[in-house]
Scaffold this active site. Structure first.
Site, mmCIF file in Angstrom:
data_model
loop_
_atom_site.group_PDB
_atom_site.id
_atom_site.type_symbol
_atom_site.label_atom_id
_atom_site.label_comp_id
_atom_site.label_asym_id
_atom_site.label_seq_id
_atom_site.Cartn_x
_atom_site.Cartn_y
_atom_site.Cartn_z
ATOM 1 N N TYR A 53 0.829 -1.229 -0.004
ATOM 2 C CA TYR A 53 0.051 0.036 0.061
ATOM 3 C C TYR A 53 0.806 1.228 0.029
ATOM 4 O O TYR A 53 2.146 1.244 0.224
ATOM 5 C CB TYR A 53 -0.977 -0.008 1.297
ATOM 6 N N GLU A 88 -5.399 -1.470 8.580
ATOM 7 C CA GLU A 88 -5.649 -1.300 10.159
ATOM 8 C C GLU A 88 -4.488 -0.175 10.559
ATOM 9 O O GLU A 88 -3.901 -0.157 11.718
ATOM 10 C CB GLU A 88 -4.968 -2.451 10.847
ATOM 11 N N ASN A 127 -9.651 0.826 -2.791
ATOM 12 C CA ASN A 127 -9.558 -0.363 -2.002
ATOM 13 C C ASN A 127 -10.627 -0.854 -1.314
ATOM 14 O O ASN A 127 -11.328 -0.136 -0.389
ATOM 15 C CB ASN A 127 -8.415 -0.121 -0.991
ATOM 16 N N GLU A 128 -11.133 -1.950 -1.807
ATOM 17 C CA GLU A 128 -12.554 -2.540 -1.233
ATOM 18 C C GLU A 128 -13.690 -1.459 -1.004
ATOM 19 O O GLU A 128 -14.298 -1.270 -0.281
ATOM 20 C CB GLU A 128 -12.201 -3.081 0.284
ATOM 21 N N GLU A 145 -5.833 -10.466 -1.622
ATOM 22 C CA GLU A 145 -5.552 -10.209 -0.247
ATOM 23 C C GLU A 145 -5.983 -11.576 0.234
ATOM 24 O O GLU A 145 -6.746 -12.046 0.841
ATOM 25 C CB GLU A 145 -6.426 -9.212 0.564
ATOM 26 N N TYR A 172 0.596 -9.799 12.675
ATOM 27 C CA TYR A 172 -0.533 -10.592 11.808
ATOM 28 C C TYR A 172 -0.430 -12.016 11.653
ATOM 29 O O TYR A 172 -0.932 -12.723 10.727
ATOM 30 C CB TYR A 172 -0.455 -9.954 10.264
#
Length: 584
Positions: free
Chosen positions: A53, A99, A156-157, A233, A300
């Site tokens: 990103y 996040e 994005n989404e 993703e 993560y």
């Protein structure tokens, strides 16, 4: 000159079928001196591509103050990917979620959340400036120019947020006008409405999911009739929030799902390959009925852990990839324990009056946003009317955690996570409320919401007026505390909150370190001026990761700014990560 395009059923690299096997590394979550190490380990796992990103608010925290150097040197990061012989996927948003605080959107954008991520002209003007700056870096690094970039993502989404086609069309126009000619993609969860609303004809739809592979691919194919299928993703882990557990996923299950994706001929981007860390104040928050701020670690449960060490998952996914593509014979170096030792801390005294800006005086409390304040704390002070008995203080909202005092004496806490809005106030002269922004919401309709004391507090139902709102810059305070460290006690006991502490030590060699915060309350830690992030006894995270480039062979200085109570006046360093109890 190399080429990259989309064929009838597959990606085409130099005209030949190509399966993307990618992993996500966010350059802004990794110390720049460690970028090359993380990229190399991606190649050794069998990946042929690295995805990142671009965080707008990292590059332009204040309007017009653009920075693409150091931690923000996206060009250098992409050059390192190319030097490793790998391709790159760039996802510049402008919204990224991830996040990351405020989903990557700068706080100076229009505060009205309805204008964000839409074709609102004012918003689009700012987005256009941002994207052009990003594409000045990305365009010359496309594959046809000898660079690594093979795909660029639009938004994005977006299908989970809106359906403004004019907005998406404008993003595409800006992207193409800026010289981006590699294929453009979108990503959405494999839900019909999201896949329909989040893309346009001419953009290649991809999916975001981590399980039920055949079903998800089938749904994706219904919306992307031709070309390659791609999970851009592939969720191999999850993120943590304060007061929760450390989320992990079964290694065998993740490996099976990756195998299913690759066997189906789908391309993949593993999210995350290496999560890294929310250094400083960069953690986001979720709010789906309850506000949940995220922890400093972005481990993560990825193949490379927070410190960049290969995990069991790394080797399991490497074995899966080897069934479908060439994998280098070389293996990464195994993790070695970090130095373990203890350092006493000196009490420097209180710190919430150090390094503060001048207060803003007004009838009502000023939000962080009105103050254009980018740090974590604002102190609000007001004179109390004469009271003959305790009174009820009511706030519309305290975003996100507020320590309430009368004449310097603590009377309690208002916590957004508990939906607190009232507290009993005894008679006194000055009411002080120290409010912490614990992280900007990164997903959903609360993007761009204001922080601080919202509205005008009421005392027994009557408005309290005449507030002084004082911004506290945490990083600047740490520097002030360091400079005034002259008369500290060599042996200090835990003192009244808030309190500042300093410890010094030497290392034989620079090394990753893992700072144990289990004996502390809540606050912020700095190593040699490097802002490690937030700690909180609320857990699950117990250690703060200190990257080797932030440590020194000579004297190292640790500064701790404690907001509550430091139970143990010492800093203990552990041999490895301690991220908390795992989800059962």
């Amino acid at each position: 000159m190399s080429t990259f395009s989309i064929g009838d059923t597959e990606f085409l690299r130099d005209g030949r079928p190509h399966q993307i096997i990618s992993g996500a590394i966010h350059y802004f979550r990794v110390h720049p001196d460690q970028w090359q190490d993380r990229i190399r380990k991606a190649r050794l796992m069998g990946l042929n591509t690295v995805e990142t990103y671009v965080a707008w608010n990292a590059h332009e925290p204040r309007r017009g103050e653009w920075d693409a150097t150091g931690w923000n040197d996206l060009g250098r990061f992409l050059d390192l990917v190319r030097e490793e012989g790998m391709d790159a996927i760039v996802r510049p948003g402008p919204y990224i979620c991830a996040e990351w605080h405020n989903g990557g959107l700068p706080t100076w954008l229009a505060a009205d959340e309805n204008t964000l991520r839409t074709s609102d002209p004012a918003y689009l003007a700012d987005v256009a400036d941002y994207l052009r700056r990003v594409y000045e870096i990305v365009a010359p690094r496309q594959i046809q120019h000898g660079g690594p970039v093979v795909l660029v993502q639009i938004e994005n989404e977006y299908g989970a947020y809106g359906s403004d086609r004019e907005y998406l069309e404008e993003l595409v126009r800006i992207t193409k006008d800026s010289g981006i000619s590699v294929p453009l993609t979108t990503v959405d969860q494999p839900v019909d409405r999201m896949l329909a609303d989040g893309s346009l004809a001419g953009l290649h739809r991809t999916g975001s999911f981590g399980s039920r592979i055949p079903e998800r691919l089938a749904t994706l194919r219904e919306h992307q009739a031709t070309g390659p299928l791609m999970c851009s993703e592939f969720w191999d882990g999850w993120f943590d929030w304060w007061g929760g557990v450390h989320h992990t996923t079964e290694v065998a299950t993740v490996a099976e799902d990756l195998d299913a994706l690759l066997a189906a001929g789908a391309s993949v981007n593993i999210y995350m390959f290496h999560g890294g860390t929310n250094f400083g104040l960069t953690n986001g928050a979720n709010h789906k009925g309850r506000y949940l701020p995220l922890v400093t670690s972005y481990d993560y449960d990825a193949p490379l852990d927070e410190a960049g060490n290969p995990t069991e998952k790394y080797y399991a996914l490497r074995d899966v990839i080897a069934k479908h593509a060439p994998v280098p014979d070389e293996l990464p170096e195994p993790a070695v324990p970090a130095p373990s030792f203890t350092v006493p801390l000196r009490n420097i005294g209180t710190w919430t009056d150090a390094g503060t800006a001048a207060p803003a005086s007004a009838e009502h409390p000023a939000t962080f946003d009105a103050l254009e304040h980018l740090s974590a704390l604002v102190r609000y002070d007001v004179e109390l009317p004469e009271l003959s008995a305790p009174a009820t203080l009511t706030v519309e909202d305290a975003r996100d955690l507020a320590w309430v005092r009368v004449d310097g004496q603590s009377i309690g806490i208002l916590a957004r996570t508990r939906h607190d809005h009232t507290i009993t106030v005894p008679p006194g002269k000055i009411l002080s409320i120290l409010v912490e922004d614990q992280g900007r919401v990164n997903y959903g309709p609360r993007l761009g919401e204001e922080k601080g004391l919202i509205g005008t507090p009421l005392l027994n139902g009557d408005p309290l007026r005449g507030w002084r709102s004082t911004p506290l810059d945490v990083a600047a305070t740490a520097a002030v505390i360091t400079a005034r460290d002259t008369e500290a006690s060599a042996e200090s006991e835990a003192g009244a909150a808030p309190s500042a502490w300093i410890g010094e030590f030497e290392l034989p060699d620079a090394s990753d370190l893992f700072l144990d915060t289990a004996g502390w309350g809540k606050g912020y830690a700095f190593m040699n001026g490097f802002f490690l992030g937030r700690y909180w006894r609320n857990g699950p995270q117990r250690t703060l990761y200190i990257p080797a480039p932030a440590a020194r062979r000579e004297t190292n200085r640790l500064v701790v700014l404690e907001l509550e109570h430091l139970l143990k006046p010492r800093a203990q360093f552990l041999p490895g990560l301690e991220l908390g109890d795992r989800e059962e």
